[in-house]
Design an enzyme around this catalytic site. Structure first.
Site, PDB file in Angstrom:
ATOM      1  N   TYR A 166       2.547   1.130   4.335  1.00 56.99           N
ATOM      2  CA  TYR A 166       2.412   0.660   2.944  1.00 56.99           C
ATOM      3  C   TYR A 166       1.131  -0.153   2.706  1.00 56.99           C
ATOM      4  O   TYR A 166       0.402  -0.436   3.627  1.00 56.99           O
ATOM      5  CB  TYR A 166       3.670  -0.047   2.437  1.00 56.99           C
ATOM      6  CG  TYR A 166       4.221  -1.276   3.111  1.00 56.99           C
ATOM      7  CD1 TYR A 166       3.502  -2.069   3.969  1.00 56.99           C
ATOM      8  CD2 TYR A 166       5.539  -1.651   2.822  1.00 56.99           C
ATOM      9  CE1 TYR A 166       4.068  -3.204   4.526  1.00 56.99           C
ATOM     10  CE2 TYR A 166       6.111  -2.791   3.375  1.00 56.99           C
ATOM     11  CZ  TYR A 166       5.364  -3.561   4.227  1.00 56.99           C
ATOM     12  OH  TYR A 166       5.926  -4.678   4.766  1.00 56.99           O
ATOM     13  N   GLU A 167       0.869  -0.413   1.455  1.00 58.74           N
ATOM     14  CA  GLU A 167      -0.340  -1.129   1.021  1.00 58.74           C
ATOM     15  C   GLU A 167      -1.604  -0.397   1.479  1.00 58.74           C
ATOM     16  O   GLU A 167      -2.583  -0.999   1.914  1.00 58.74           O
ATOM     17  CB  GLU A 167      -0.293  -2.566   1.560  1.00 58.74           C
ATOM     18  CG  GLU A 167      -1.145  -3.566   0.804  1.00 58.74           C
ATOM     19  CD  GLU A 167      -0.874  -3.604  -0.687  1.00 58.74           C
ATOM     20  OE1 GLU A 167       0.296  -3.704  -1.094  1.00 58.74           O
ATOM     21  OE2 GLU A 167      -1.843  -3.501  -1.462  1.00 58.74           O
ATOM     22  N   GLY A 168      -1.578   0.945   1.324  1.00 55.84           N
ATOM     23  CA  GLY A 168      -2.687   1.785   1.801  1.00 55.84           C
ATOM     24  C   GLY A 168      -2.446   2.147   3.251  1.00 55.84           C
ATOM     25  O   GLY A 168      -2.524   1.278   4.123  1.00 55.84           O
TER      26      GLY A 168
END
Lengths: 599, 599
Positions: free
Chosen positions: A440-442
């Site tokens: 997550y978060e890229g």
């Protein structure tokens, strides 16, 4: 065995000798953040994390978050601990005083985040998202919006969420299709579904403020047509209290590999009428740019999760290895079972964890330090340079620390032998929890592309070359008493420079560069980590030599030198193993047709 | 998406061009195992695994094995599939014809094991343990014992278990305390508890034959005082049918990270009287030696699990990457989302999985091939040499393939992005299931010690040096059309040889050698894997050049060359990253006192 003790001493060492807090407390914005006060704050945060939060971790995993009567119920122990968290003001540490925050540097606030994440990663995600919402809102909201929402988010009385992802729009955020239609009163009506919304609903706070990416009618396609909206769960009355229920609902929760207690929601906006009421943040079609404001902060926050979960798992592995007896150690008597920590292979696993965690922590703290200086330095040139440094370090912190989070929790499982595979032991939970952070978060693949595609080109490459030069200068300043570290570090920098040069030489063939981006990121981060540990070793050795060890004892400082040497001489050389794949180009990746890749 | 297709074509390639089945079918013992018949057998096994077993995998994970009314209940779908397994005789493939077995080489039987393990690892463990029991019994039991138990174990009508571990005796098997007391009738009474007993109880068969390590009164301490006993769940009547219930009971099942459907039992012997009835196998105090008989087989079987679970997860990642669209690929039009397999970073993840799996499979099959020749070659010198080769390769197969099993299933999760963390997707299960394999059947740390401590010293080191020489000779025979592979391989062999020489030079400081044993094993296995893929590439290139591609199409053969090149030029060079830790010695591992390792 699965207790947690905040590594306050290790953190103090970093803030004194590697990324000096003094450089921050000398700034106007942070005059109150002087080292003694911060040391007390961190002791207190460590105690709260270990004593109040850590005991909720297994319960949270077993109970999980569930939907009851159309809303999310968090595990029983969470509400009590969350109230204590709000009461003590832990969520406010980094936020501006004008909204009730503590005004501390991110460097300090992130230590608190690390401790709380080690204590209970699933719990920590709610506050993390709220922090992100505050950060974003303080930069882009109107005064009225600020006054309505931000103080209650800073205190933690209300929570915030980020609503980006849709089924067709994951890494590709530009594909968002959620709609926002202007209403007559200047507000908007939001309709659409969002997925993977962390703490999209829960019972910890009186209100939840959703930040939602959506498209206005006739918005341009892709990322240029995305706008950002505030969509509160309860519309806010004139007196500031939560009022009418807005048309936003949790549809379902994901059944996940880990972080069971963190509700990952599918959220529906405007399914019961003409749309949920939303308020535009700033200008239309600026949503992506606004999101980028908080990207470094958010990505670094996830990198810290890698540090935190690896630390928690390591502490458990260390305790087990000291307690568990099997086989003969190198010095044990016949017939006597030695604690397994006496076996070289177990030591290697523990030292690998310990040294890697120290390097990851140093990197993440250095990253926060650069963000703080980038925001608050009095010198505009330094602000610009430090902001670029933070930009460069962020993908390293996010991807490297979370990849290692997975690898090191796996090593912690391995130290436990069969017990590691038994859920009640607790270490398996860390291994499961850790697995989300590279995603997550890229995703970490996206981080690697960000590094080679966006960050290396800063100043036509001059910025990164300057940074490598700085690393080289600092390495050369290590004395002969640290020659083993110095030589290994210079060798590592050579490798990094060679790979960096190759990338610049191939900038016209971007896919050749992308093909090696992930191993390149790993090399870069490993070298930076080693360099920061070497900086600490130099300070530790100097303190030992001078006889003035300050607030640390000499054994602890000697251990810092040993651990930096272990990292430099045994982990850093792993960079040699990546050169071939960094410089291979893309051809061999595409040489096999998908039909021949299938069975 | 989580379907499975047996990689029959890949396996046929290995058995034709890398570890030739012909070398086995020319032996007296295996004349019936000629390639066409084997090809048909493998097609059939692949179909059974994919169609009958694979669909039970998610159910098994969700339902798990549970205790009902004092006995273990397996998931609903298991009994039906197990009956089909017995009916078709899949469990009998490798066993001797005199007990109803198929008499096929282990090399062939292990392919069947691989397919069944990919289909459902938790299911596969029951048959795996039964196979181990047969193997051990056929070498050490009396004729009467053989006739009583073995045919029913070969058919799968009954199941077998291995009872080694006790709370204080894990890696340290010599610490076993379970007691065996002689009874007047020549049998024994067994009392004690065993833990981690795979399929210790279940409802799939009419009887379960436990093989139990225990100590006779006055047995010498340690491994020299351990004897092996047969303890049937139901004592066997004179007519061969299961009779009186023996005093052996399942106490509890572990709640595990993965393989939920495989019951991991705590077993109690003799808690309700004066002991469970047991029958001594062979001579007293020979239990450890007897267990060693099956060690190669059992450890290789676990190595295969790494191959199998990585293959299953890879197939799912590949399918997802072809289906899922996100972002622009290197050749896609503006506004068009490309399948993520078009992105270089995703390709790298897929190629890493594919190439590693092929190398692991080649190693494990070469290991089985050496075991077969070691048992059945007509030439006693070759038998001895091949048996030594099998001994050398076994720790590589077990540790490397299972470590990679964890790493590659993690990559498969990563390819899925957020979906990978959602349990319903199924790939997270493979990541959880894979984690046990580096732990059981001798932890991977134990494997590394076995390699450097027991296997390298064969013939005073001459054996391993001869083997490295063979690798070098074979590499030199690669033509200029495969120069990239040849050069990379020679470089890898150089590294391995350098590390091996260092180990021999330090044989008087065993702990220095042990300190680097794990990275040394990794280097060794990576080089062997690359070498075997190069052998396949050479054959594939020759077939393409000759225009006679046999039963493979030219694209498939060209892919084999590409994949071998990718492994040689991009994965094999990782060995350079391990040299420093292999040759560092133990000092830095012990330099930090445990007090300074703790927070």
């Amino acid at each position: 065995m699965d207790t947690y003790r905040a590594p306050v001493r290790d953190v103090r060492f970093v803030l004194e000798h590697i990324t000096p807090l003094k450089a921050l407390s000398s700034l106007d914005a942070f005059t109150h953040a002087e080292p003694d006060l911060v040391a007390g704050l961190l002791e207190e945060a460590g105690r709260f994390a270990a004593e109040a939060i850590a005991p909720t971790n297994r319960d949270g995993d077993n109970e999980g978050a569930v939907i009851v009567d159309g809303g999310v119920k968090t595990p029983d122990s969470f509400k009590r601990v969350y109230d204590q968290y709000v009461e003590a003001g832990w969520g406010a540490v980094q936020h501006p005083p004008e909204y009730g925050g503590g005004g501390f540097p991110l460097t300090v606030a992130n230590v608190v985040k690390e401790f709380i994440t080690s204590a209970n990663m699933a719990f920590s995600l709610g506050p993390l998202l709220t922090t992100g919402a505050v950060y974003l809102m303080q930069h882009h909201c109107s005064d009225e919006q600020l006054q309505t929402y931000v103080p209650k988010l800073v205190s933690g009385e209300w929570a915030g969420t980020m609503n980006l992802t849709e089924p067709q729009a994951g890494s590709d955020v530009g594909a968002v299709t959620t709609k926002a239609v202007p209403a007559d009163d200047g507000t908007y009506r939001i309709t659409g579904q969002k997925i993977y919304i962390t703490y999209g609903d829960h019972d910890l706070t009186d209100n939840i403020i959703h930040l939602v990416l959506a498209r206005l009618p006739d918005a341009p396609p892709g990322t240029k047509g995305i706008s950002l909206f505030i969509v509160p769960k309860f519309l806010v009355n004139d007196d500031g209290s939560p009022g009418e229920r807005n048309d936003v609902e949790v549809v379902s929760l994901e059944h996940k590999l880990g972080i069971h207690a963190s509700p990952t929601a599918v959220m529906a906006y405007g399914e019961n009428g003409d749309g949920a009421v939303g308020y535009l943040v700033g200008e239309a079609n600026q949503g992506m740019r606004q999101m980028f404001t908080m990207m470094n902060d958010a990505r670094l926050g996830v990198g810290l999760q890698g540090v935190a979960i690896a630390e928690r798992a390591y502490q458990q592995a260390l305790a087990y290895a000291q307690d568990r007896r099997q086989g003969r150690g190198p010095t044990s008597e016949p017939g006597e079972q030695a604690p397994i920590i006496e076996h070289a292979d177990v030591r290697r696993m523990l030292l690998t964890q310990k040294a890697s965690i120290e390097a990851m922590r140093a990197l993440c703290y250095a990253n926060a330090h650069a963000l703080d200086l980038g925001h608050q330095s009095a010198d505009p040139v330094e602000r610009e340079q430090q902001a670029k440094l933070a930009d460069l370090l962020t993908p390293l912190s996010k991807a490297w620390a979370t990849d290692l989070g997975v690898e090191l929790t796996s090593l912690a499982v391995q130290v436990h032998g069969g017990m590691g595979f038994v859920e009640e032991t607790g270490v398996a939970q860390h291994y499961r929890d850790a697995r989300i952070a590279p995603i997550y978060e890229g995703t970490n693949g996206i981080q690697a592309l960000d590094l080679v595609g966006r960050k290396l080109p800063y100043d036509g490459g001059a910025f990164v070359k300057g940074y490598l030069g700085d690393l080289r200068t600092e390495a050369a300043e290590l004395g002969d008493d640290l020659a083993a570290i110095r030589d290994a570090l210079v060798d590592g920098i050579d490798v990094l420079e060679r790979c960096t040069t190759w990338i610049f030489e191939h900038r016209e063939q971007p896919n050749d560069v992308f093909a090696g981006a992930t191993p390149y990121l790993r090399v870069f981060a490993t070298v930076v980590g080693a360099s920061l540990l070497a900086r600490g070793a130099k300070a530790a050795q100097a303190a030992i030599d001078s006889g003035d060890t300050g607030s640390f004892d000499a054994d602890f400082l000697a251990a810092k030198v040993s651990i930096a040497r272990f990292f430099a001489t045994q982990i850093l050389p792993s960079v040699h193993g990546h050169v071939a794949s960094i410089t291979a180009g893309a051809d061999d990746l595409y040489a096999v047709a998908p039909a021949s890749l299938a069975p």
